[in-house]
Design a protein around this motif. Structure first.
Motif, PDB file in Angstrom:
ATOM      1  N   THR A  85       2.861  11.628  -4.859  1.00  0.00           N
ATOM      2  CA  THR A  85       2.631  10.488  -3.982  1.00  0.00           C
ATOM      3  C   THR A  85       3.234  10.741  -2.604  1.00  0.00           C
ATOM      4  O   THR A  85       4.269  11.396  -2.464  1.00  0.00           O
ATOM      5  N   GLY A  86       2.559  10.235  -1.581  1.00  0.00           N
ATOM      6  CA  GLY A  86       3.038  10.391  -0.212  1.00  0.00           C
ATOM      7  C   GLY A  86       2.645  11.696   0.444  1.00  0.00           C
ATOM      8  O   GLY A  86       2.855  11.857   1.656  1.00  0.00           O
ATOM      9  N   ASN A 131      -5.763  10.034  -8.041  1.00  0.00           N
ATOM     10  CA  ASN A 131      -6.815   9.900  -7.039  1.00  0.00           C
ATOM     11  C   ASN A 131      -7.652  11.162  -7.111  1.00  0.00           C
ATOM     12  O   ASN A 131      -7.236  12.224  -6.637  1.00  0.00           O
ATOM     13  N   ASP A 177      -6.310   1.622   3.352  1.00  0.00           N
ATOM     14  CA  ASP A 177      -5.581   0.973   4.447  1.00  0.00           C
ATOM     15  C   ASP A 177      -5.145  -0.442   4.048  1.00  0.00           C
ATOM     16  O   ASP A 177      -5.311  -1.412   4.804  1.00  0.00           O
ATOM     17  N   ASP A 178      -4.611  -0.559   2.824  1.00  0.00           N
ATOM     18  CA  ASP A 178      -4.056  -1.798   2.282  1.00  0.00           C
ATOM     19  C   ASP A 178      -5.105  -2.869   1.972  1.00  0.00           C
ATOM     20  O   ASP A 178      -4.749  -4.005   1.650  1.00  0.00           O
ATOM     21  N   THR A 228      -5.428   5.760   4.683  1.00  0.00           N
ATOM     22  CA  THR A 228      -4.472   5.911   3.592  1.00  0.00           C
ATOM     23  C   THR A 228      -5.055   5.254   2.347  1.00  0.00           C
ATOM     24  O   THR A 228      -5.458   4.092   2.383  1.00  0.00           O
ATOM     25  N   THR A 230      -4.556   4.086  -1.605  1.00  0.00           N
ATOM     26  CA  THR A 230      -3.562   3.698  -2.593  1.00  0.00           C
ATOM     27  C   THR A 230      -4.266   3.410  -3.918  1.00  0.00           C
ATOM     28  O   THR A 230      -5.254   2.670  -3.939  1.00  0.00           O
ATOM     29  N   ARG A 232      -3.436   1.823  -7.583  1.00  0.00           N
ATOM     30  CA  ARG A 232      -2.474   1.068  -8.371  1.00  0.00           C
ATOM     31  C   ARG A 232      -2.860   1.124  -9.842  1.00  0.00           C
ATOM     32  O   ARG A 232      -3.981   0.759 -10.203  1.00  0.00           O
ATOM     33  N   GLU A 237       2.214   2.516  -7.630  1.00  0.00           N
ATOM     34  CA  GLU A 237       1.348   2.772  -6.485  1.00  0.00           C
ATOM     35  C   GLU A 237       1.409   4.248  -6.104  1.00  0.00           C
ATOM     36  O   GLU A 237       2.492   4.782  -5.789  1.00  0.00           O
ATOM     37  N   VAL A 239       0.224   6.705  -3.295  1.00  0.00           N
ATOM     38  CA  VAL A 239      -0.184   6.595  -1.899  1.00  0.00           C
ATOM     39  C   VAL A 239      -0.533   7.974  -1.346  1.00  0.00           C
ATOM     40  O   VAL A 239       0.252   8.929  -1.459  1.00  0.00           O
ATOM     41  N   THR A 240      -1.725   8.070  -0.706  1.00  0.00           N
ATOM     42  CA  THR A 240      -2.170   9.352  -0.180  1.00  0.00           C
ATOM     43  C   THR A 240      -2.710   9.182   1.230  1.00  0.00           C
ATOM     44  O   THR A 240      -3.802   8.637   1.431  1.00  0.00           O
ATOM     45  N   PRO A 241      -1.974   9.645   2.254  1.00  0.00           N
ATOM     46  CA  PRO A 241      -2.501   9.657   3.604  1.00  0.00           C
ATOM     47  C   PRO A 241      -3.500  10.821   3.757  1.00  0.00           C
ATOM     48  O   PRO A 241      -3.225  11.956   3.342  1.00  0.00           O
TER      49      PRO A 241
END
Length: 243
Positions: A85-86, A131, A177-178, A228, A230, A232, A237, A239-241
């Motif tokens: 993640t990240g 993902n 993007d949320d 980005t 995400t 869940r 969570e 998260v992948t930019p």
């Protein structure tokens, strides 16, 4: 238990995540082989979360979503595409429009010899988020999913393994993007997680740390660099930019 794998100055370590941080634990797969919950193995440590496992095998399940009229089929994805993640992922510019696919991933606890749909939960360490980044426009030339699925970093996984999750009822959301693109779960999979695992095990053995991605029930969307993504799963969570 929330099992994480963390990078430390002395190398990667398994730990359990609690409200106060990381508590080192013994190898969870050795504990699973004995039918035990992993024991603590020291005082709390500092570290950075990385992918929760280093699988030898990553299996994808195709056609396991709404609207597919053909039977499900398993395929293999390179374990070298797994990242935590990240981690920023460079989406390919030469393979069409990239797609993010949020999925429930199952981490195998032990050899799947003897696994059936009825006893599948006994072979599962837990679930995590994945993902399954893809370049589906390559499908016309790439029926085996090699080019479309093999990008560097195209399998973000984690952040932890939830050993308490019920494989028969796992929630799944995909966000860009949320913004929630899809809210679904294992209940929307035409072939259940149990049936997926039994199908894969009937053709090929899996072992400790291997990962089965169980399909994207409406949980896929086109994406582009700068966004980005995400995923869940079971209140975690991933998260992948995208760059």
């Amino acid at each position: 238990m929330r099992i994480v794998r963390i990078a430390t100055p002395s190398g990667p370590r398994f730990a359990r995540l609690d409200d106060s941080g990381f508590v080192p634990i013994e190898d969870p797969f050795l504990a699973a082989a004995d039918g035990r919950t992993p024991s603590d193995a020291g005082d709390r440590v500092d570290g950075t979360i990385i992918a929760p496992v280093e699988p030898l095998v990553v299996v994808g399940i195709a056609q396991n979503g709404q609207g597919h009229h053909s039977p499900v089929q398993a395929w293999l994805k390179s374990p070298r595409t797994v990242v935590g993640t990240g981690t920023e992922v460079l989406v390919r510019r030469d393979a069409g429009v990239p797609v993010a696919e949020g999925e429930i991933a199952v981490v195998i606890a032990r050899s799947t010899v003897g696994l059936t749909a009825e006893n599948a939960h006994e072979f599962v360490l837990g679930v995590t988020a994945v993902n399954d980044l893809s370049s589906p426009d390559r499908g016309e030339w790439d029926p085996r999913n090699f080019e479309s699925k093999s990008g560097d970093g195209y399998t973000p996984l984690g952040p932890w393994i939830d050993t308490d999750a019920d494989i028969d009822d796992v929630e799944l959301e995909l966000l860009v993007d949320d913004v929630v693109v899809c809210a679904t779960g294992s209940r929307d999979l035409p072939m259940s997680i149990r049936e997926c695992l039994a199908y894969v095990a009937s053709w090929s053995p899996l072992g400790p740390g291997d990962v089965v991605m169980t399909g994207a029930p409406r949980a896929q969307t086109r994406v582009r660099h700068g966004q980005t993504v995400t995923v869940r799963v079971a209140r975690m969570e991933l998260v992948t930019p995208l760059v």
